[in-house]
Design a protein around this motif. Structure first.
Motif, short mmCIF file in Angstrom:
data_model
loop_
_atom_site.label_atom_id
_atom_site.label_comp_id
_atom_site.label_asym_id
_atom_site.label_seq_id
_atom_site.Cartn_x
_atom_site.Cartn_y
_atom_site.Cartn_z
N GLU A 16 0.81 -1.22 0.00
CA GLU A 16 0.00 0.00 0.00
C GLU A 16 0.84 1.27 0.00
OE1 GLU A 16 -3.32 0.38 -0.27
OE2 GLU A 16 -3.67 -1.76 -0.39
N ALA A 17 1.77 1.39 0.93
CA ALA A 17 2.57 2.62 1.04
C ALA A 17 3.43 2.85 -0.21
CB ALA A 17 3.42 2.59 2.31
N PRO A 18 4.16 1.83 -0.70
CA PRO A 18 4.97 2.07 -1.91
C PRO A 18 4.11 2.44 -3.14
CG PRO A 18 5.71 0.07 -0.81
CD PRO A 18 4.44 0.51 -0.14
N VAL A 19 2.97 1.80 -3.28
CA VAL A 19 2.11 2.11 -4.42
C VAL A 19 1.55 3.53 -4.29
CG1 VAL A 19 -0.08 1.54 -5.55
CG2 VAL A 19 1.55 -0.26 -5.00
N ALA A 20 1.14 3.91 -3.09
CA ALA A 20 0.62 5.27 -2.88
C ALA A 20 1.69 6.30 -3.22
CB ALA A 20 0.14 5.43 -1.44
N LEU A 21 2.92 6.04 -2.81
CA LEU A 21 4.01 6.96 -3.11
C LEU A 21 4.25 7.05 -4.62
CD1 LEU A 21 6.21 8.82 -2.06
CD2 LEU A 21 7.70 6.82 -1.83
N ALA A 22 4.27 5.91 -5.29
CA ALA A 22 4.47 5.90 -6.75
C ALA A 22 3.35 6.65 -7.46
CB ALA A 22 4.57 4.46 -7.26
N LEU A 23 2.12 6.44 -7.03
CA LEU A 23 0.99 7.14 -7.64
C LEU A 23 1.07 8.64 -7.40
CD1 LEU A 23 -1.94 4.67 -6.86
CD2 LEU A 23 -0.85 5.10 -9.09
N ALA A 24 1.47 9.03 -6.21
CA ALA A 24 1.61 10.46 -5.92
C ALA A 24 2.68 11.09 -6.80
CB ALA A 24 1.93 10.66 -4.44
N GLU A 25 3.80 10.39 -6.95
CA GLU A 25 4.87 10.90 -7.82
C GLU A 25 4.40 11.03 -9.26
OE1 GLU A 25 8.06 8.16 -7.09
OE2 GLU A 25 8.63 9.14 -5.21
N MET A 26 3.63 10.05 -9.73
CA MET A 26 3.10 10.09 -11.09
C MET A 26 2.15 11.28 -11.25
SD MET A 26 2.44 6.03 -11.75
CE MET A 26 1.37 6.27 -13.13
N GLU A 27 1.31 11.49 -10.25
CA GLU A 27 0.34 12.59 -10.34
C GLU A 27 1.07 13.94 -10.35
OE1 GLU A 27 -3.33 14.39 -7.75
OE2 GLU A 27 -3.03 12.23 -7.74
N ILE A 28 2.09 14.07 -9.53
CA ILE A 28 2.83 15.33 -9.46
C ILE A 28 3.59 15.59 -10.76
CG2 ILE A 28 4.78 16.49 -8.34
CD1 ILE A 28 3.75 15.12 -5.71
N SER A 29 4.29 14.57 -11.27
CA SER A 29 5.08 14.78 -12.49
C SER A 29 4.22 14.80 -13.74
CB SER A 29 6.18 13.73 -12.61
OG SER A 29 5.64 12.45 -12.77
N GLY A 30 3.09 14.12 -13.69
CA GLY A 30 2.18 14.10 -14.83
C GLY A 30 2.62 13.11 -15.89
N ILE A 31 1.79 13.01 -16.91
CA ILE A 31 2.05 12.10 -18.02
C ILE A 31 2.25 12.95 -19.27
CG2 ILE A 31 1.09 10.26 -19.46
CD1 ILE A 31 -0.61 9.46 -16.98
N GLY A 32 3.36 12.75 -19.92
CA GLY A 32 3.65 13.52 -21.13
C GLY A 32 2.71 13.16 -22.27
N ILE A 33 2.30 14.18 -23.02
CA ILE A 33 1.38 14.00 -24.14
C ILE A 33 2.01 14.54 -25.42
CG2 ILE A 33 -0.86 14.76 -25.09
CD1 ILE A 33 -1.16 12.78 -22.84
N ASP A 34 1.85 13.80 -26.47
CA ASP A 34 2.29 14.25 -27.80
C ASP A 34 1.27 15.29 -28.28
OD1 ASP A 34 2.92 14.62 -30.46
OD2 ASP A 34 2.66 12.52 -31.03
N THR A 35 1.54 16.56 -28.03
CA THR A 35 0.56 17.60 -28.34
C THR A 35 0.34 17.76 -29.84
OG1 THR A 35 2.29 19.29 -28.17
CG2 THR A 35 0.94 18.89 -26.22
N VAL A 36 1.37 17.51 -30.63
CA VAL A 36 1.20 17.57 -32.09
C VAL A 36 0.23 16.47 -32.53
CG1 VAL A 36 2.36 17.34 -34.32
CG2 VAL A 36 3.44 18.66 -32.49
N GLY A 37 0.44 15.27 -32.01
CA GLY A 37 -0.45 14.16 -32.33
C GLY A 37 -1.87 14.41 -31.83
N LEU A 38 -1.98 15.01 -30.65
CA LEU A 38 -3.29 15.32 -30.11
C LEU A 38 -4.03 16.32 -31.01
CD1 LEU A 38 -5.39 15.02 -27.85
CD2 LEU A 38 -4.14 16.79 -26.57
#
Length: 171
Positions: free
Chosen positions: A46-68
């Motif tokens: 639970e704790a490691p997954v919560a930390l990983a999810l928080a890090e993902m949320e903070i850093s975000g997911i990169g999007i190919d804006t040209v493709g979008l």
């Protein structure tokens, strides 16, 4: 269980009541025969997954804006093609996004079976179009309208995604 911990799931709890209920729950868990299993699960999963999810949320997911942008343009072009096809089938232009104009086209001009009555006329929602397609399988305009709506939903979802980007990332 105590009345205080039963209140944990009520919306109108004060912060103090919520903290008290959580504390009581933790005491019960620590006294449980299963505490070592629960503690191990929390520490190893639970704790490691919560930390990983928080890090993902903070850093975000990169999007190919040209493709979008290209996908949005493609869906916009598909919408225009469907509209032009619909105009050709029906014989005149109308607003695909207007329930009032769709009512006029489908029920008055094309004479299709009337659907459920609403305050503003007869419904043209997805269920109504499915019903009309069954009742009038030879009417090609119905399929065009349904495809236009699906394309419109996808395009709107992509535009919303684009609008929510921060530095080309979704958070």
């Amino acid at each position: 269980e105590t009345a205080q911990s039963d209140q944990l799931f009520q919306e109108d709890l004060s912060t103090q009541q919520t903290l008290t209920a959580i504390a009581e729950s933790l005491v019960r868990i620590k006294q449980s025969d299963q505490y070592s299993i629960i503690d191990n699960l929390y520490r190893t999963l639970e704790a490691p997954v919560a930390l990983a999810l928080a890090e993902m949320e903070i850093s975000g997911i990169g999007i190919d804006t040209v493709g979008l942008r290209e996908m949005i343009a493609i869906k916009g072009s598909e919408q225009l093609d469907l509209e032009n096809n619909g105009y050709q089938i029906h014989g005149r232009q109308f607003n695909f996004a207007s329930p009032k104009q769709l009512q006029e086209v489908l029920f008055m001009e094309r004479g299709l079976t009337k659907t459920k009555k609403t305050k503003t006329g007869y419904t043209t929602d997805a269920d109504a179009l499915d019903f009309l397609t069954i009742k009038h399988p030879d009417d090609q305009l119905l399929a065009v309208i349904q495809e236009w709506r699906e394309t419109s939903k996808i395009k709107q979802m992509l535009v919303s995604l684009q609008d929510s980007l921060v530095n080309d990332r979704i958070h």
